[in-house]
Design an enzyme around this catalytic site. Sequence first.
Site, short mmCIF file in Angstrom:
data_model
loop_
_atom_site.label_atom_id
_atom_site.label_comp_id
_atom_site.label_asym_id
_atom_site.label_seq_id
_atom_site.Cartn_x
_atom_site.Cartn_y
_atom_site.Cartn_z
N CYS A 125 75.61 46.68 53.77
CA CYS A 125 75.74 47.94 54.49
C CYS A 125 77.20 48.09 54.88
O CYS A 125 77.68 47.40 55.80
CB CYS A 125 74.84 47.96 55.73
SG CYS A 125 75.01 49.46 56.72
N GLU A 131 74.76 53.73 50.55
CA GLU A 131 74.87 52.73 49.48
C GLU A 131 75.35 53.45 48.22
O GLU A 131 75.19 54.67 48.10
CB GLU A 131 73.54 52.03 49.21
CG GLU A 131 73.09 51.06 50.30
CD GLU A 131 73.95 49.82 50.44
OE1 GLU A 131 74.99 49.72 49.74
OE2 GLU A 131 73.60 48.95 51.24
#
Length: 230
Positions: free
Chosen positions: A2, A107
């Site tokens: 992340c 992402e």
Amino acid sequence: MCGRFILKSAWSEIYDMFNLILPEDVKRNVPARYNIAPTTDVLYVIEQEGARHLAQGRWWLVPHWAKDLQNKYPMFNARSEEAHAKPSFRHALKYRRCLIPADGYYEWTTNKSDKKKDPHVLHLPDFKPFAFAGLSAYNATLDIHSCSILTAPAIDEIKSIHHRMPVILKPSAFDAWLDQKTGVDEARGLLSEHLDSELISYRVDRAVGNARATGPHLIDPAEEEIGTLF
């Protein structure tokens, strides 16, 4: 992994989510941030002496024993399956677990046509705020508060975007996660109590790849995505 996330909820929503007491003199909202990047300051909740506190620190863990800042090894994420054995994270996992509020994260996948990276935003329905399971540290030598987001192998719903995911804890696990009386083994077990299977994802514009980019337009669907969202 992340590496970017979003926090656009109002100050009052953050306090409500963690059952914190809103100070009477606080009359502002947390500035909305749509492209939070590692090494910038972020909010996190930690429990000390039986009370929850809203803290702020660097999103890139600086262990309590570090003598200087280092950016060689990425410390903004910690692998949940390894943190208990890593010198950089094991003290934080035992004594300084935290919750990091967010509304979504990004992402990237590789575009088959031009081989460039396409960003995707992942969020709960209606962009409901949530909390990442995190670790925090205070380095007295450098006088730096910091934190890291715990990650885990991705569940099936997320694997097509990335092979790992940040752990988004269920609210029912908040108390035990923050409680310093919770042992390491029990805390690690709580990481299976997550909301990741509820996430919605769609592709957004590549502008988010610039860490300086900001604004609500960053979470707008990419032009090709309009009309295809579920």
